[in-house]
Design a protein around this motif. Sequence first.
Motif, PDB file in Angstrom:
ATOM      1  N   ASP A 144      35.428 -13.699  -0.622  1.00 57.51           N
ATOM      2  CA  ASP A 144      36.751 -13.924  -1.210  1.00 57.51           C
ATOM      3  C   ASP A 144      37.577 -14.590  -0.122  1.00 57.51           C
ATOM      4  N   GLU A 152      40.596 -15.409   0.214  1.00 54.70           N
ATOM      5  CA  GLU A 152      41.929 -14.864   0.493  1.00 54.70           C
ATOM      6  C   GLU A 152      41.867 -13.615   1.360  1.00 54.70           C
ATOM      7  N   SER A 192      43.397 -10.083  -9.291  1.00 56.74           N
ATOM      8  CA  SER A 192      44.549 -10.384 -10.129  1.00 56.74           C
ATOM      9  C   SER A 192      44.183 -11.519 -11.079  1.00 56.74           C
ATOM     10  N   ALA A 233      45.942 -13.856 -11.740  1.00 51.74           N
ATOM     11  CA  ALA A 233      46.544 -15.060 -11.152  1.00 51.74           C
ATOM     12  C   ALA A 233      45.809 -15.520  -9.893  1.00 51.74           C
ATOM     13  N   CYS A 234      44.649 -14.989  -9.626  1.00 49.83           N
ATOM     14  CA  CYS A 234      43.896 -15.328  -8.413  1.00 49.83           C
ATOM     15  C   CYS A 234      43.665 -16.844  -8.349  1.00 49.83           C
ATOM     16  N   PRO A 235      44.141 -17.496  -7.295  1.00 51.45           N
ATOM     17  CA  PRO A 235      44.011 -18.954  -7.219  1.00 51.45           C
ATOM     18  C   PRO A 235      42.611 -19.444  -6.840  1.00 51.45           C
ATOM     19  N   VAL A 236      41.713 -18.547  -6.449  1.00 50.72           N
ATOM     20  CA  VAL A 236      40.375 -18.963  -6.024  1.00 50.72           C
ATOM     21  C   VAL A 236      39.277 -18.484  -6.990  1.00 50.72           C
ATOM     22  N   THR A 237      39.653 -18.153  -8.207  1.00 53.79           N
ATOM     23  CA  THR A 237      38.686 -17.667  -9.195  1.00 53.79           C
ATOM     24  C   THR A 237      37.536 -18.644  -9.373  1.00 53.79           C
ATOM     25  N   ASP A 238      37.832 -19.923  -9.588  1.00 50.50           N
ATOM     26  CA  ASP A 238      36.774 -20.907  -9.827  1.00 50.50           C
ATOM     27  C   ASP A 238      35.851 -21.046  -8.619  1.00 50.50           C
TER      28      ASP A 238
END
Length: 120
Positions: A37, A39, A68, A70-75
């Motif tokens: 992850d 982050e 979350s 809204a996690c910006p690194v999901t992809d």
Amino acid sequence: MSQAVLAPQMSIDTPFPYDGPAALREPVEAALRRVIDPELALTIVDVGLIYGVAIDAAQARVTMTMTSPACPVTDVILDDVHDELARVLPDGMAIDTQLVWEPAWHSDRLSPRARLFMGW
């Protein structure tokens, strides 16, 4: 998937429920531990993002979440999961990553290693 696969607690010995060939358990766990992850600078296994893995003759299904919606690194994480599993699974096996939000991720899912790293 059954509720057992979505069990909220992890342990050092069984970081996530696994249903599949015994010979694939360790390679699959090692592959998922290589996914970081970005982050948190921790593996997705230590963060507790993996809710379960089920493997049959045709496919590997990974049920997981993010800390979350809204996690910006999901992809990025989902792509990394696919890539790492493709390296250890039999050629041609389908990989299905199921992103779920229930139950919601909670800090109780952090491994002891992650808690130590974060100073908890």
